[in-house]
Every structure is written in structure tokens, then in C-alpha cells.
Design a protein around this motif. Structure first.
Motif, PDB file in Angstrom:
ATOM      1  N   PRO A 325       0.815  -1.230   0.000  1.00  0.00           N
ATOM      2  CA  PRO A 325       0.000   0.000   0.000  1.00  0.00           C
ATOM      3  C   PRO A 325       0.841   1.270   0.000  1.00  0.00           C
ATOM      4  CG  PRO A 325      -0.851  -1.568   1.604  1.00  0.00           C
ATOM      5  CD  PRO A 325       0.447  -2.124   1.114  1.00  0.00           C
ATOM      6  N   PHE A 328       2.049   1.762  -3.517  1.00  0.00           N
ATOM      7  CA  PHE A 328       0.887   2.074  -4.345  1.00  0.00           C
ATOM      8  C   PHE A 328       0.513   3.550  -4.181  1.00  0.00           C
ATOM      9  CE2 PHE A 328      -3.853   0.852  -5.116  1.00  0.00           C
ATOM     10  CZ  PHE A 328      -3.788   1.409  -6.386  1.00  0.00           C
ATOM     11  N   HIS A 329       0.476   4.018  -2.929  1.00  0.00           N
ATOM     12  CA  HIS A 329       0.122   5.423  -2.691  1.00  0.00           C
ATOM     13  C   HIS A 329       1.242   6.341  -3.166  1.00  0.00           C
ATOM     14  CE1 HIS A 329      -2.462   8.458  -1.101  1.00  0.00           C
ATOM     15  NE2 HIS A 329      -1.569   8.912  -0.252  1.00  0.00           N
ATOM     16  N   THR A 331       3.037   5.884  -5.744  1.00  0.00           N
ATOM     17  CA  THR A 331       2.906   5.964  -7.194  1.00  0.00           C
ATOM     18  C   THR A 331       1.783   6.908  -7.607  1.00  0.00           C
ATOM     19  OG1 THR A 331       3.713   3.686  -7.372  1.00  0.00           O
ATOM     20  CG2 THR A 331       2.602   4.602  -9.290  1.00  0.00           C
ATOM     21  N   THR A 332       0.597   6.711  -7.036  1.00  0.00           N
ATOM     22  CA  THR A 332      -0.532   7.580  -7.412  1.00  0.00           C
ATOM     23  C   THR A 332      -0.291   9.013  -6.946  1.00  0.00           C
ATOM     24  OG1 THR A 332      -1.762   7.007  -5.388  1.00  0.00           O
ATOM     25  CG2 THR A 332      -2.145   5.649  -7.335  1.00  0.00           C
ATOM     26  N   SER A 388      -7.398   8.072  -8.794  1.00  0.00           N
ATOM     27  CA  SER A 388      -6.360   7.149  -8.322  1.00  0.00           C
ATOM     28  C   SER A 388      -6.160   7.180  -6.813  1.00  0.00           C
ATOM     29  CB  SER A 388      -5.043   7.472  -9.027  1.00  0.00           C
ATOM     30  OG  SER A 388      -4.637   8.806  -8.753  1.00  0.00           O
ATOM     31  N   TYR A 391      -8.072   4.624  -4.415  1.00  0.00           N
ATOM     32  CA  TYR A 391      -7.671   3.223  -4.308  1.00  0.00           C
ATOM     33  C   TYR A 391      -6.416   3.047  -3.461  1.00  0.00           C
ATOM     34  CZ  TYR A 391     -11.204   2.834  -7.866  1.00  0.00           C
ATOM     35  OH  TYR A 391     -12.393   2.916  -8.529  1.00  0.00           O
ATOM     36  N   SER A 392      -5.459   3.950  -3.620  1.00  0.00           N
ATOM     37  CA  SER A 392      -4.235   3.820  -2.831  1.00  0.00           C
ATOM     38  C   SER A 392      -4.476   4.202  -1.371  1.00  0.00           C
ATOM     39  CB  SER A 392      -3.123   4.675  -3.438  1.00  0.00           C
ATOM     40  OG  SER A 392      -3.512   6.026  -3.550  1.00  0.00           O
ATOM     41  N   LYS A 393      -5.295   5.222  -1.130  1.00  0.00           N
ATOM     42  CA  LYS A 393      -5.609   5.585   0.255  1.00  0.00           C
ATOM     43  C   LYS A 393      -6.450   4.498   0.917  1.00  0.00           C
ATOM     44  CE  LYS A 393      -6.318   9.895   1.127  1.00  0.00           C
ATOM     45  NZ  LYS A 393      -6.898  11.249   1.237  1.00  0.00           N
ATOM     46  N   GLY A 465      -5.122   4.444 -10.474  1.00  0.00           N
ATOM     47  CA  GLY A 465      -5.531   3.416  -9.514  1.00  0.00           C
ATOM     48  C   GLY A 465      -6.125   2.186 -10.152  1.00  0.00           C
ATOM     49  N   SER A 470      -1.034  -2.065  -7.631  1.00  0.00           N
ATOM     50  CA  SER A 470      -0.941  -2.769  -6.346  1.00  0.00           C
ATOM     51  C   SER A 470      -0.610  -4.242  -6.557  1.00  0.00           C
ATOM     52  CB  SER A 470      -2.244  -2.619  -5.559  1.00  0.00           C
ATOM     53  OG  SER A 470      -3.330  -3.138  -6.290  1.00  0.00           O
TER      54      SER A 470
END
Length: 623
Positions: A325, A328-329, A331-332, A388, A391-393, A465, A470
């Protein structure tokens, strides 16, 4: 295609551009910009080729560098899902920022120097991303610190910019001191600095548990400095003194992300106790920065504290055992935060470098492209689906629930409320309503070289996202099949958070609604900020950043100055005045005494010679 040569080209092209600009093209602005932009764009294309033809499989390429006794060092490049995705972020987002900078910096007297520094920064960041061991990582780490110093203080004739550059450099050195101690600690026990060797060595770790915990926390100190976590967070907002493209580069995809990337790269060294400390530092930083952002009026400082808060989210995710995660966050966040800063730069240029949001207003009609792209980035940052950031949050909120850390989940949800509140406060005040100053009345849209990067980043902020990022990081951290990483079914991705962890998904949405309604009620038609009258002392504390700079000045800096004054007194009066003075005085007196016997009289010299011989004979024969 020779795939082994591609990562070397990606790494060294920006360094080559920086060298050529510095040595040969400083007086040719167009050539300098072309070299710098061409180097990073070529890096992005080569990264795409590397992934296309080489896939996401983990591999290393290296050459022997040096040998000192039994200590051998290779210079290598590590390629796996983590480094390849980070390469895409640094080169991709960096390319867009470079292109934007061409329009933003046009006419500046230091135009070529700016692009030389940008290329040096890019090389340094790529060195961190591709490092195979701690030695390589630390060298690139320090180069990032140096190049960020040059960029933050680019307008060095401004005292505030020079001070901000020094503050960033010195503050990061504090974290780096702990970082190098952690590296030496791991080398002492593992006899290697290579990431792979250390991870294998820790499988059969027989040393004391507390020792490994301490080493992990010392390594974390480096991330505290680079990613501006509490208590070393104070340098990041002041870094806004640099040009806006620098702010976008530092705050979006590169420097501040380096700390989070490093934590994920060496995640295997952290014990549960170390992860607990990391999680709470990240959670507290996220909350602290979000509260401060609520009462900032400078558009770039609002975004700077937003970056601090989002970095806190990422660090908290790592501490909760979720490097996936966190990355992922990261990146976004690179997409929408770069877009926010470039959008802010577009506004600042249009308003003749005005940065106070209360002197803006009515920009929706004056700057339609900037308006819509800024709205996209705002929605992504706040976590509105299908953008996006949602989804990362959501992945971070779900990680907090998965770790059964409900206190940090509550903090993260409250930070989501504050994030939506201060971002829509900025959006309503700056873009809606009537112009609040003459500069806003005469604003106009930025040129194409500046607005096309906004459009590109807006697209990435929408779909970022939904492209299986992920799953890609899961292939690295949790051992999922690498072939499953990649583009996923869009509809499945859209509804996945509500199926996987509905509490986190709906909790995040409720937070967005609360923050939006509060901002709408207070700021839709506001001509000045109503919060100071409502919050009183708390509002003043948030506006003054909870007085951290004043506290540090009254404690740490005063203690430093006091110790320096004492050391200076000791040096002047004891070392120089007494010790050196005693030696100097004794030498002087001895010289003066010996000078008395230098009469130039031959009879005197003969007498002293005979006297000396007599004394020697007395000592030898008389005893």
C-alpha cells in the motif's frame, strides 16, 4: 536488443547532460533545455523498452568497483518490480515536469544552470532507485541532498531561498547521521552491504534482537530526514522558496519519495518493535501536517504540508506491515501531487508570482485548463472514486484494519477529513467566486508548453488506480505470481475496495463527504478566512506551524550556539591564550636570552667554548 546496456543508459544519460550543460552550453539556453529534457525523456522510453522486453522479473547487473583488503565492492543496478516501477515514476513524471519547466523558467538568467541542476538531481535519484547495496545507496542519497540544496537555493540572491537551502541541507544531515550509523551496524554483523546478502543473512540471525531493532531505527532516521517526518519535518515547507518545478520534482516523485522507497527496499530488516515506532511516527506526521495545512494561505505551502501528510500515510503503511500500500500510494501520489504543483505554478505565473490564495478568485473562467486539471488532482488527493488516490488511500486504511490498529485507522480517517477540507478550501477560494485582486482579474491561461503536462498528469491521476499497480507490488512483497501483475479488469478494479474491505472504503468516502461539506459551508462565498474567529488560539497555532521553528530556535539552536560560544571561549583563552601563548612566550623569552650571547666578539665565543668543554669534562671525569 542488449537489455543489459539499457539500465546503464537510463542512469548515466542525465549525468552526461548535466556535465555537457555545465561545461559547454551554459550560454545556449535552448540547447541546455533540449539536452536535459532529452536525457530524462530518453530514460522514460528506455525504461518502457526494458519492461517490454525484459519483463518485471528480478535481476541484477554489476561490475567490480573496488577492493580494500577483504572488502570488495561492486557497482551494480538492481532491477525488479519495485525499482522498475520507481524508474517509470521518476523518468515519467520527471519528464513532464522538465517540459513544464521549459515554459516556467523561460527568461530566467539562470535558465541553463537550472536544467543542469535538474539533470544532476535526476541522476542522483536514479542512483537511489537502482542501488544494489547500502554503499551505492548512501552515495546517491548524499548526491540527492546536494542537488536539492542547489535547486531549493536556485534563486540564491534571495536571503529566504538561501536560508531554506541551508535548512534543508543541515536538517537532512541530522537524519543521515543516524542512517550511516545503521549502515555500519548492519555491516558489522552481516559483513556485507548488499541488500540480497543482508536479507539472506538475517534469515539465520543469531545476534541480539534489540540490536537489530536499533539498526532498523537508525536506518529509519535517513527516511525521517529525506521524507520529512516528525521531528525533522520543518525543512520541507521552506523548500517552497525554490522554483515551482523544483517543488513539483521534490514533493511529488523524487526526493521525499526516496525515504519511503528506501523503507520498502530494506523492509526485511525491520523488527515488529521498529515497525511500531515507524507506524506511529508516520501517523503523527500525517495528522500534524494536515492540521497545519488547514490554516496556510500560500498556495505552495498548502501543497507542501499536504505532501508531508501524505508521506506520513506512506510511512504509517510501512510501519503497519504494508509496503505494497505504501508504494501504491507513492505511485498515485506522484501523479496528482505533481499535477497540483504544476497547476499552482500555472496560477502563480498567470498572477505575476502572487501566491496568497486570498488574492486570487475567479480563475475558473480565466484559466479553464488549469481549473479542470487542478480539480482532477484535488479529487484524486481527497480520495474520490474512481480517481487514483481513492484506491491507494483505501489500501492504507485497509492495512490499518488488517493490522488491527484501530487507533491509527481513526487517525488516518480524520486526516482524510482534513485533507478534503483544506484542499477544497484552496479550490473554492482560488478558483471560484469573484477575483479578489487586480492580478486575478487580468489572469490568462498558460501557454501550451505548460498546460499539456497538466493534461497528461490529469489522465494519469484518473486511471492510476485502475492499472494493477498494487498487484505489481504484491508480486514483489507478498509473493503473488508476477504474471498476474499488470492491467486488470477495469470494472473489477472499480468495485474491489468495496468488496475487499468495505469498512475502509466507506469510511474513506464518509471522510471525504464530511470534509467537503465543511469546506463548502465555510468557503464557497468567503472573502476572508472565517476560521481564525472560530478557533482562536488553535487557528493561530496552526497558522504558525505549531511554533516548531520557534521551539527549535529556543532550544536546539540556542543550545548549539551556547556550546559554540563556550568552545570559542576555550579556544581563544585557554588553547590559544594560555597553552599556545605559554609555548609562544617561552620560545620568545628563550630566543631573547640566547640572543644576548650572540655578541659577535671572537674572545667571547672562545671563552664560552672553553667553558663548555670544561663543564663536559667535569661531568665525564668528575663522576
Amino acid at each position: 536488443m542488449n537489455l543489459e546496456a539499457l539500465p546503464w543508459l537510463i542512469l548515466f544519460l542525465p549525468l552526461l547532460a548535466a556535465g555537457i550543460i555545465t561545461l559547454f552550453t551554459l550560454h545556449h539556453q535552448a540547447v541546455s533545455a533540449t539536452l536535459s529534457i532529452g536525457a530524462i525523456c530518453a530514460g522514460f522510453v528506455l525504461t518502457l523498452a526494458l519492461i517490454k522486453f525484459g519483463g518485471w522479473d528480478a535481476r541484477e547487473v554489476s561490475v567490480h568497483w573496488l577492493a580494500v583488503g577483504g572488502f570488495n565492492v561492486n557497482f551494480g543496478l538492481k532491477l525488479d518490480a519495485l525499482s522498475l516501477m520507481m524508474l517509470l515514476i521518476v523518468t515519467g513524471v520527471g519528464s513532464v515536469i522538465h517540459i513544464f519547466a521549459y515554459g516556467y523558467m523561460r527568461g530566467d538568467s539562470g535558465f541553463s544552470r537550472f536544467f543542469a541542476c535538474m539533470s544532476l538531481f535526476t541522476f542522483s535519484m536514479l542512483g537511489i532507485v537502482l542501488a544494489t547495496d547500502f554503499l551505492q545507496l548512501f552515495i546517491a542519497w548524499e548526491l540527492v541532498g546536494l542537488s536539492s540544496y542547489l535547486l531549493i537555493g536556485f534563486w540564491f540572491e534571495k536571503p529566504s531561498a538561501a536560508d531554506a537551502a541551508k535548512k534543508a541541507f543541515i536538517t537532512n544531515r541530522l537524519g543521515d547521521f543516524g542512517f550511516i550509523l545503521g549502515i555500519l551496524t548492519l555491516w558489522f554483523w552481516c559483513s556485507s552491504l548488499n541488500f540480497t546478502d543482508i536479507s539472506h543473512g538475517l534469515v539465520d540471525w543469531k545476534g541480539p534482537h534489540w540490536f537489530l531493532t536499533g539498526a532498523g531505527l537508525l536506518i529509519f532516521c535517513g527516511a525521517v530526514g529525506k521524507s520529512a517526518q516528525f521531528p525533522l519535518h520543518v525543512w520541507l515547507p521552506d523548500a517552497m522558496e525554490g522554483p515551482t518545478p523544483v517543488s513539483a520534482l521534490i514533493h511529488a516523485a523524487t526526493m521525499v519519495a526516496a525515504g519511503v522507497y528506501m523503507l520498502c527496499r530494506v523492509f526485511f530488516i525491520f523488527t515488529p518493535e521498529a515497525l511500531t515506532v515507524i507506524a506511529w511516527i508516520g501517523g503523527f506526521t500525517a495528522l500534524l501536517a494536515a492540521l497545519i495545512a488547514v490554516q496556510q494561505n500560500d498556495i505552495k505551502r498548502i501543497l507542501a504540508y499536504s505532501t508531508l501528510s501524505q508521506l506520513g500515510y506512506m510511512v504509517m503503511a510501512v510501519g503497519l506491515g504494508g509496503p505494497t500500500p505504501a508504494m501504491f500510494h507513492l505511485t498515485t501520489h506522484a501523479f496528482f501531487k505533481a499535477l497540483l504543483f504544476l497547476g499552482a505554478g500555472s496560477v502563480i505565473i498567470a498572477l505575476h508570482h502572487e501566491q496568497d490564495i486570498w488574492k486570487m478568485g475567479g480563475l475558473r473562467k480565466k484559466m479553464p485548463v488549469t481549473f479542470w486539471t487542478f480539480l482532477v488532482a484535488t479529487l484524486a488527493l481527497c480520495g474520490v472514486p474512481p480517481f487514483s488516490g481513492f484506491y491507494s488511500k483505501d489500501a492504507i486504511l485497509a492495512q490499518a484494519l488488517h493490522a488491527h490498529n484501530y487507533a491509527l485507522f481513526a487517525i488516518a480517517a480524520f486526516v482524510a477529513v482534513l485533507t478534503t477540507f483544506y484542499m477544497f478550501r484552496l479550490f473554492f477560494v482560488a478558483f471560484l467566486g469573484e477575483p479578489k485582486a487586480s492580478a486575478a482579474e487580468h489572469a490568462h491561461e498558460s501557454p501550451g508548453v505548460m498546460i499539456w503536462p497538466l493534461r497528461i498528469l490529469a489522465v494519469a491521476s484518473i486511471v492510476g488506480g485502475l492499472i494493477g499497480i498494487s498487484e505489481l507490488f504484491n508480486s514483489l512483497f507478498v509473493g503473488a505470481a508476477a504474471e498476474n501483475a499488470g492491467p486488470a479488469n477495469v470494472f473489477t478494479q472499480l468495485i474491489e475496495p468495496f468488496q475487499h474491505t468495505p469498512v475502509a472504503a466507506f469510511g474513506g468516502l464518509i471522510a471525504v463527504v464530511i470534509g467537503f461539506l465543511a469546506a463548502k459551508a465555510l468557503y464557497t462565498k468567503a472573502k476572508n478566512d472565517p476560521l481564525p474567529a472560530k478557533l482562536g488560539a488553535l487557528s493561530r497555532a496552526m497558522a504558525n506551524r505549531f511554533y516548531f521553528d520557534e521551539i527549535y530556535k529556543a532550544t536546539v539552536i540556542r543550545l548549539h550556539d551556547t556550546i559554540a560560544a563556550i568552545a570559542d571561549w576555550i579556544d581563544r583563552w585557554i588553547v590559544e591564550g594560555f597553552c599556545i601563548g605559554l609555548v609562544r612566550g617561552g620560545t620568545d623569552l628563550t630566543g631573547r636570552a640566547l640572543r644576548l650571547v650572540q655578541t659577535g666578539n671572537l674572545q667571547t665565543y672562545a671563552f664560552l667554548f672553553v667553558l663548555g668543554v670544561a663543564v663536559v669534562l667535569w661531568f665525564v671525569l668528575g663522576r
